[in-house]
Design an enzyme around this catalytic site. Structure first.
Site, short mmCIF file in Angstrom:
data_model
loop_
_atom_site.label_atom_id
_atom_site.label_comp_id
_atom_site.label_asym_id
_atom_site.label_seq_id
_atom_site.Cartn_x
_atom_site.Cartn_y
_atom_site.Cartn_z
N SER A 83 0.82 -1.21 0.00
CA SER A 83 0.00 0.00 0.00
C SER A 83 0.85 1.26 0.00
O SER A 83 2.03 1.24 0.38
CB SER A 83 -0.92 0.02 1.23
OG SER A 83 -1.85 -1.03 1.17
N ALA A 84 0.24 2.36 -0.41
CA ALA A 84 0.92 3.65 -0.40
C ALA A 84 1.24 4.06 1.04
O ALA A 84 0.51 3.70 1.98
CB ALA A 84 0.04 4.70 -1.06
#
Length: 248
Positions: A83-84
């Protein structure tokens, strides 16, 4: 169910060129600078979350050739992503009260092991941080990543562990958990994960198919459950190993 207006939204609406300038220029291409940018934009408010994200270098958990400090999801192979940074920060903020020393945390879809390592530092060696991932190759890689990170001592003492398992079933052997994070979108909240949540515990989980919401699931001390929407998100699906490997 009450839907909240997330403080993530203004950051997510920044023009792509502005984000690129922030995250890929000069000194910003370092882990500490990444965390400082997240604080500047109000994604990180907790000093503890900032401390842990500075301690666990994201660069150790992104495959070679990736841009670990760019605020974007990155492919990690096997039709999975890490994920970011802003989503990791947001989930740590949402779970902070349930990641106190001595508590138990479960990371479903632990991928390269980054967030599981962050959980381990937050709950400490007196707690338990458990990752579950159904791709054996990712489990092996995540263990090697953690060995190079600030969470290595907890991997060695057994308070941090990564297991090959179907995340939809959780990891009942060490339940109940004070905190559960799910890193892929389920069509609905798996009942097994709700059952493994401790009274007083919290789970954050993306739910939906085409349209997804990050849901915050709180189990009250009497066992009743409340669910609210935090923000709209986009995650890979929480599915079987076979379906994941078949995905285009």
């Amino acid at each position: 169910m009450r839907k909240t207006v997330s403080r993530l939204i203004p950051f997510l609406l920044l023009p792509l060129l502005v984000q690129h300038a922030l995250w890929s220029s000069g000194a910003s291409d370092k882990n500490k600078s990444m965390v400082e940018q997240l604080r500047r934009y109000g994604i990180i408010r907790s000093s503890k979350v900032a401390e842990v994200m500075e301690a666990v270098d994201r660069g150790l958990f992104v495959p070679p050739g990736g841009s670990p400090y760019f605020d974007s999801p990155m492919p990690i192979g096997y039709n999975a992503t890490i994920s970011a940074p802003h989503m990791h920060a947001a989930c740590l903020e949402l779970l902070e009260k349930n990641l106190q020393p001595g508590m138990r945390a479960l990371d479903v879809g632990s991928g390269t092991g980054y967030l599981t390592a962050c959980f381990a530092l937050m709950v400490g060696p007196e707690g338990r941080a458990v990752g579950v991932e159904h791709i054996p190759e990712l489990v092996a890689t995540s263990i090697e990543n953690i060995k190079k990170s600030a969470a290595a001592p907890q991997l060695n003492d057994g308070s941090l562990s990564i297991h090959i398992a179907d995340g939809r079933e959780g990891w009942p052997e060490l339940a109940p958990y004070d905190a559960i994070h799910v890193g892929a979108a389920a069509p609905q909240i798996p009942e097994a994960l709700v059952e493994q949540l401790k009274p007083g515990g919290r789970m954050v989980i993306p739910v939906g198919t085409m349209f997804q919401e990050l849901k915050v699931v709180d189990k009250k001390l009497d066992g009743t459950v409340s669910i609210r929407d935090e923000t709209s998100v986009r995650y890979v699906p929480l599915t079987s190993k076979e379906a994941q490997l078949r995905a285009n």
